[in-house]
Design a protein around this motif. Sequence first.
Motif, short mmCIF file in Angstrom:
data_model
loop_
_atom_site.label_atom_id
_atom_site.label_comp_id
_atom_site.label_asym_id
_atom_site.label_seq_id
_atom_site.Cartn_x
_atom_site.Cartn_y
_atom_site.Cartn_z
N ASP A 42 0.81 -1.12 0.08
CA ASP A 42 0.00 -0.10 0.09
C ASP A 42 0.86 1.14 0.01
O ASP A 42 1.90 1.31 0.86
N HIS A 43 0.80 2.08 -0.91
CA HIS A 43 1.44 3.23 -0.99
C HIS A 43 1.73 4.01 0.06
O HIS A 43 2.73 4.66 0.52
N LEU A 44 0.45 4.41 0.96
CA LEU A 44 0.42 5.20 2.14
C LEU A 44 1.14 6.74 1.88
O LEU A 44 1.72 7.05 2.86
N GLY A 45 0.91 7.12 0.81
CA GLY A 45 1.17 8.59 0.46
C GLY A 45 2.63 8.56 -0.34
O GLY A 45 3.05 9.53 -0.71
N ASP A 46 3.37 7.43 -0.46
CA ASP A 46 4.65 7.30 -1.30
C ASP A 46 4.06 7.76 -2.61
O ASP A 46 3.17 7.18 -3.32
N HIS A 47 5.18 8.72 -3.26
CA HIS A 47 4.90 9.10 -4.71
C HIS A 47 3.61 9.81 -4.70
O HIS A 47 2.81 9.88 -5.88
N ASP A 54 0.07 -0.29 -9.28
CA ASP A 54 1.28 -0.13 -10.22
C ASP A 54 2.54 -0.82 -9.86
O ASP A 54 2.34 -1.76 -8.85
N PHE A 55 3.61 -0.48 -10.26
CA PHE A 55 5.04 -1.24 -9.96
C PHE A 55 5.68 -0.50 -9.03
O PHE A 55 6.82 -0.86 -9.01
N TYR A 56 5.55 0.52 -8.32
CA TYR A 56 6.53 1.08 -7.52
C TYR A 56 6.45 0.10 -6.33
O TYR A 56 5.50 -0.69 -5.96
N GLN A 155 13.95 4.58 -3.04
CA GLN A 155 12.78 5.31 -3.04
C GLN A 155 12.19 5.51 -4.45
O GLN A 155 11.23 5.93 -4.52
N GLU A 156 12.71 5.16 -5.48
CA GLU A 156 12.36 5.28 -6.93
C GLU A 156 12.19 6.67 -7.31
O GLU A 156 11.26 6.98 -7.63
N GLN A 157 13.23 7.64 -6.90
CA GLN A 157 12.95 8.90 -7.33
C GLN A 157 13.55 9.43 -8.62
O GLN A 157 13.23 10.29 -9.15
N VAL A 158 14.44 8.75 -9.19
CA VAL A 158 15.31 9.14 -10.42
C VAL A 158 15.06 8.09 -11.33
O VAL A 158 15.39 6.83 -11.45
N ASN A 159 14.36 8.46 -12.42
CA ASN A 159 13.94 7.71 -13.68
C ASN A 159 15.23 7.83 -14.75
O ASN A 159 15.44 8.68 -15.17
#
Length: 185
Positions: A42-47, A54-56, A155-159
């Motif tokens: 569960d994202h809980l606000g992430d992104h 989705d795939f985060y 944290q998957e911040q840089v694509n």
Amino acid sequence: MRKHYYALCTQVDASIGTILDALDASAFADDTLVVFASDHGDHLGDHGLIGKGDFYESSIKVPLIVRPQGGQAGSVHTRPVSIGDIPATLLASAGCEVPSYMDAVPLPGLGIPTHEREYLFGLLASGCMVFDGEWKMVKYASGDVLLFNLKEDPQEQVNCAADEGCQGIYLRLDAALSCRHSSSR
């Protein structure tokens, strides 16, 4: 959201503890393989997101804890595994053959013959994903493509999809994803 989530985790921990205590007090503990997993995060606000779909990592990375028969000491496995590997693990631990049509391998570290996955794949109606243990590439039906180095950017911040220095990785993962799609038709 996070307080509610952590309260639920505490409740689940206590319930599992009760179940394991009862198992340990029984005659079946030495013959019982225990598996704990969840179907999604569960994202809980992430992104800036809530929920799932989705795939985060916050949506797809879930707990997977296995206590082998006899409750032997555990280990942490860092290569890609899937909850889809649980049926193969249960079959193999019971001495049964894993059918060749199953896209599953027994989980490592349990004394069951297995092999490491080179890639882990995911599929949703909205897109697909491939992960090699360090790099994750996601292709969405919208045309968005994401490439993350999870060791350097958990944290998957840089694509990195458009980064010229990452094109070899992009092409390798894209080829693996293409092969996967063509072989599953």
